[in-house]
Design a protein around this motif. Structure first.
Motif, PDB file in Angstrom:
ATOM      1  N   LEU A 241       0.834  -1.211   0.000  1.00  0.00           N
ATOM      2  CA  LEU A 241       0.000   0.000   0.000  1.00  0.00           C
ATOM      3  C   LEU A 241       0.863   1.253   0.000  1.00  0.00           C
ATOM      4  O   LEU A 241       0.570   2.227  -0.714  1.00  0.00           O
ATOM      5  CB  LEU A 241      -0.917  -0.007   1.227  1.00  0.00           C
ATOM      6  CG  LEU A 241      -2.013  -1.078   1.234  1.00  0.00           C
ATOM      7  CD1 LEU A 241      -2.678  -1.141   2.604  1.00  0.00           C
ATOM      8  CD2 LEU A 241      -3.061  -0.781   0.157  1.00  0.00           C
ATOM      9  N   PHE A 242       1.939   1.244   0.791  1.00  0.00           N
ATOM     10  CA  PHE A 242       2.817   2.413   0.830  1.00  0.00           C
ATOM     11  C   PHE A 242       3.550   2.597  -0.496  1.00  0.00           C
ATOM     12  O   PHE A 242       3.751   3.722  -0.954  1.00  0.00           O
ATOM     13  CB  PHE A 242       3.825   2.273   1.971  1.00  0.00           C
ATOM     14  CG  PHE A 242       3.227   2.458   3.341  1.00  0.00           C
ATOM     15  CD1 PHE A 242       2.014   3.097   3.517  1.00  0.00           C
ATOM     16  CD2 PHE A 242       3.881   1.984   4.464  1.00  0.00           C
ATOM     17  CE1 PHE A 242       1.463   3.268   4.767  1.00  0.00           C
ATOM     18  CE2 PHE A 242       3.342   2.151   5.729  1.00  0.00           C
ATOM     19  CZ  PHE A 242       2.123   2.792   5.881  1.00  0.00           C
ATOM     20  N   GLU A 243       3.960   1.488  -1.096  1.00  0.00           N
ATOM     21  CA  GLU A 243       4.634   1.590  -2.392  1.00  0.00           C
ATOM     22  C   GLU A 243       3.695   2.163  -3.450  1.00  0.00           C
ATOM     23  O   GLU A 243       4.117   2.913  -4.330  1.00  0.00           O
ATOM     24  CB  GLU A 243       5.152   0.217  -2.818  1.00  0.00           C
ATOM     25  CG  GLU A 243       6.359  -0.260  -2.004  1.00  0.00           C
ATOM     26  CD  GLU A 243       6.799  -1.657  -2.381  1.00  0.00           C
ATOM     27  OE1 GLU A 243       6.037  -2.347  -3.115  1.00  0.00           O
ATOM     28  OE2 GLU A 243       7.890  -2.087  -1.943  1.00  0.00           O
ATOM     29  N   ALA A 244       2.407   1.812  -3.354  1.00  0.00           N
ATOM     30  CA  ALA A 244       1.424   2.345  -4.305  1.00  0.00           C
ATOM     31  C   ALA A 244       1.242   3.850  -4.136  1.00  0.00           C
ATOM     32  O   ALA A 244       0.989   4.561  -5.111  1.00  0.00           O
ATOM     33  CB  ALA A 244       0.086   1.630  -4.127  1.00  0.00           C
ATOM     34  N   LEU A 245       1.392   4.352  -2.900  1.00  0.00           N
ATOM     35  CA  LEU A 245       1.308   5.801  -2.690  1.00  0.00           C
ATOM     36  C   LEU A 245       2.444   6.506  -3.418  1.00  0.00           C
ATOM     37  O   LEU A 245       2.247   7.541  -4.044  1.00  0.00           O
ATOM     38  CB  LEU A 245       1.382   6.120  -1.191  1.00  0.00           C
ATOM     39  CG  LEU A 245       0.113   5.931  -0.359  1.00  0.00           C
ATOM     40  CD1 LEU A 245       0.395   6.284   1.095  1.00  0.00           C
ATOM     41  CD2 LEU A 245      -1.034   6.775  -0.891  1.00  0.00           C
ATOM     42  N   GLY A 246       3.648   5.955  -3.262  1.00  0.00           N
ATOM     43  CA  GLY A 246       4.788   6.446  -4.021  1.00  0.00           C
ATOM     44  C   GLY A 246       5.439   7.722  -3.523  1.00  0.00           C
ATOM     45  O   GLY A 246       6.479   8.121  -4.024  1.00  0.00           O
ATOM     46  N   ASP A 247       4.853   8.406  -2.537  1.00  0.00           N
ATOM     47  CA  ASP A 247       5.406   9.690  -2.111  1.00  0.00           C
ATOM     48  C   ASP A 247       5.514   9.789  -0.597  1.00  0.00           C
ATOM     49  O   ASP A 247       5.259  10.826  -0.001  1.00  0.00           O
ATOM     50  CB  ASP A 247       4.555  10.848  -2.630  1.00  0.00           C
ATOM     51  CG  ASP A 247       3.108  10.779  -2.144  1.00  0.00           C
ATOM     52  OD1 ASP A 247       2.737   9.759  -1.536  1.00  0.00           O
ATOM     53  OD2 ASP A 247       2.359  11.750  -2.379  1.00  0.00           O
ATOM     54  N   THR A 248       5.880   8.677   0.053  1.00  0.00           N
ATOM     55  CA  THR A 248       5.978   8.674   1.506  1.00  0.00           C
ATOM     56  C   THR A 248       7.239   7.948   1.962  1.00  0.00           C
ATOM     57  O   THR A 248       7.706   7.028   1.281  1.00  0.00           O
ATOM     58  CB  THR A 248       4.745   7.991   2.140  1.00  0.00           C
ATOM     59  OG1 THR A 248       4.921   7.914   3.557  1.00  0.00           O
ATOM     60  CG2 THR A 248       4.565   6.578   1.602  1.00  0.00           C
ATOM     61  N   SER A 249       7.767   8.390   3.102  1.00  0.00           N
ATOM     62  CA  SER A 249       8.925   7.704   3.700  1.00  0.00           C
ATOM     63  C   SER A 249       8.475   6.567   4.606  1.00  0.00           C
ATOM     64  O   SER A 249       9.309   5.845   5.145  1.00  0.00           O
ATOM     65  CB  SER A 249       9.763   8.702   4.516  1.00  0.00           C
ATOM     66  OG  SER A 249       8.986   9.273   5.567  1.00  0.00           O
ATOM     67  N   ALA A 250       7.172   6.412   4.797  1.00  0.00           N
ATOM     68  CA  ALA A 250       6.648   5.306   5.605  1.00  0.00           C
ATOM     69  C   ALA A 250       6.973   3.989   4.917  1.00  0.00           C
ATOM     70  O   ALA A 250       6.924   3.893   3.686  1.00  0.00           O
ATOM     71  CB  ALA A 250       5.146   5.454   5.794  1.00  0.00           C
TER      72      ALA A 250
END
Length: 308
Positions: A241-250
């Motif tokens: 899910l975080f990789e899909a966002l693409g714009d987070t350091s989480a």
């Protein structure tokens, strides 16, 4: 756990230390594994210097061991953790009268890296949850489960192991609270909000029954084969899910815990209340999130104030 071959005196100490961690300290399997990995490294190094039992450990040995780890490329946070393992072991060995003095009392290690934990901004979180809601529309049980897991992780700030260990009857839907078994087998009660309550209810009504099997037991969240979901599966879901966002350091479920704590403090929550929700034994551990909030406040100020 498979241990490196050590002299009998050192090997016996490792076995005793493992019993201490799992019994008296009630550490999790993951934590015990990390302690024993570090300790095996230390004692293997000590054995290489001719030491055959804990009584032979000296401050110089501990320092040289950490130095060798640093030369091998270990990070500051890894060195700090390994030094902490050495201190825990020698403190236990002193209590057990395996050594006469504690050689780690003057052991120093680099401070941990001061980087702040990655957190999601409100807009990023809204996008992530919108994607989960869209995926769950057709009633796919895995999508319903994933939405419920993420909503609950964010709503409560629970650790991934705590989430995986939840049973259905740990929920109190009327009060919207969750009974959590945390580190050291300490139980706490954590509240959660309406969005998480709706997502979990939808999972229980439309999703869980489709995955349940004879060996599901009371587990709240299930894997594709009907068994209790494991931590690895949860991490894989959140990472995607975080990789899909693409714009987070989480990077994983722990970032949702960081995010929950930060957003609570940003919203004016009392620091001790956040400590209780997260299950921190020390307030100092919770205080890192005040630094996160100040960092976010500073960025907002610099972006918005005419004379920043």
């Amino acid at each position: 756990m498979e241990k490196k071959e050590l002299p009998a005196g050192l090997d016996k100490a490792v076995t005793g230390f493992e019993r201490y961690l799992t019994g008296e300290r009630a550490r999790s399997e993951h934590t015990v594994r990390a302690y024993l990995s570090d300790l095996s490294s230390l004692l293997a190094y000590a054995a290489g210097e001719g030491i055959t039992d804990p009584a032979g450990l000296e401050l110089g040995t501990l320092r040289r061991w950490l130095g060798s780890q640093s030369e091998a490329g270990a990070s500051r946070s890894t060195l700090a953790r390994r030094a902490a393992t050495a201190r825990t072991f020698t403190s236990w060995a002193l209590r057990e009268e395996l050594i006469e003095t504690d050689p780690s009392l003057r052991l120093q290690a680099p401070k941990r890296d001061g980087s702040l934990p990655g957190v999601l901004q409100q807009q990023q979180l809204a996008r992530l949850l919108a994607d989960l809601n869209e995926a769950a529309k057709d009633g796919d049980p895995m999508a319903l489960r994933n939405r419920a897991m993420v909503e609950l992780l964010y709503a409560t700030g629970v650790r991934v192991g705590e989430l995986a260990g939840l049973d259905v009857d740990d929920l109190d839907p009327d009060r919207r609270t969750l009974r959590v078994l945390g580190k050291g087998n300490k139980e706490r009660t954590v509240p959660y909000g309406l969005p998480a309550a709706l997502a979990v209810d939808d999972w229980l009504r439309r999703g869980r029954g489709k995955l349940a099997a004879a060996d599901s037991g009371p587990a709240l969240f299930l894997g594709a084969r009907g068994r209790r979901v494991d931590q690895r599966q949860v991490r894989s879901v959140v990472k995607g899910l975080f990789e899909a966002l693409g714009d987070t350091s989480a990077t994983g479920p722990h970032s949702l815990r960081h995010t929950a704590a930060t957003h609570l403090l940003d919203g004016g929550a009392d620091l001790r209340a956040v400590q209780e929700i997260l299950g921190h034994s020390s307030l100092a551990t919770t205080q890192i999130y005040t630094h996160v909030s100040v960092d976010r406040l500073r960025r907002s100020y610099q972006q918005a104030h005419p004379r920043a």
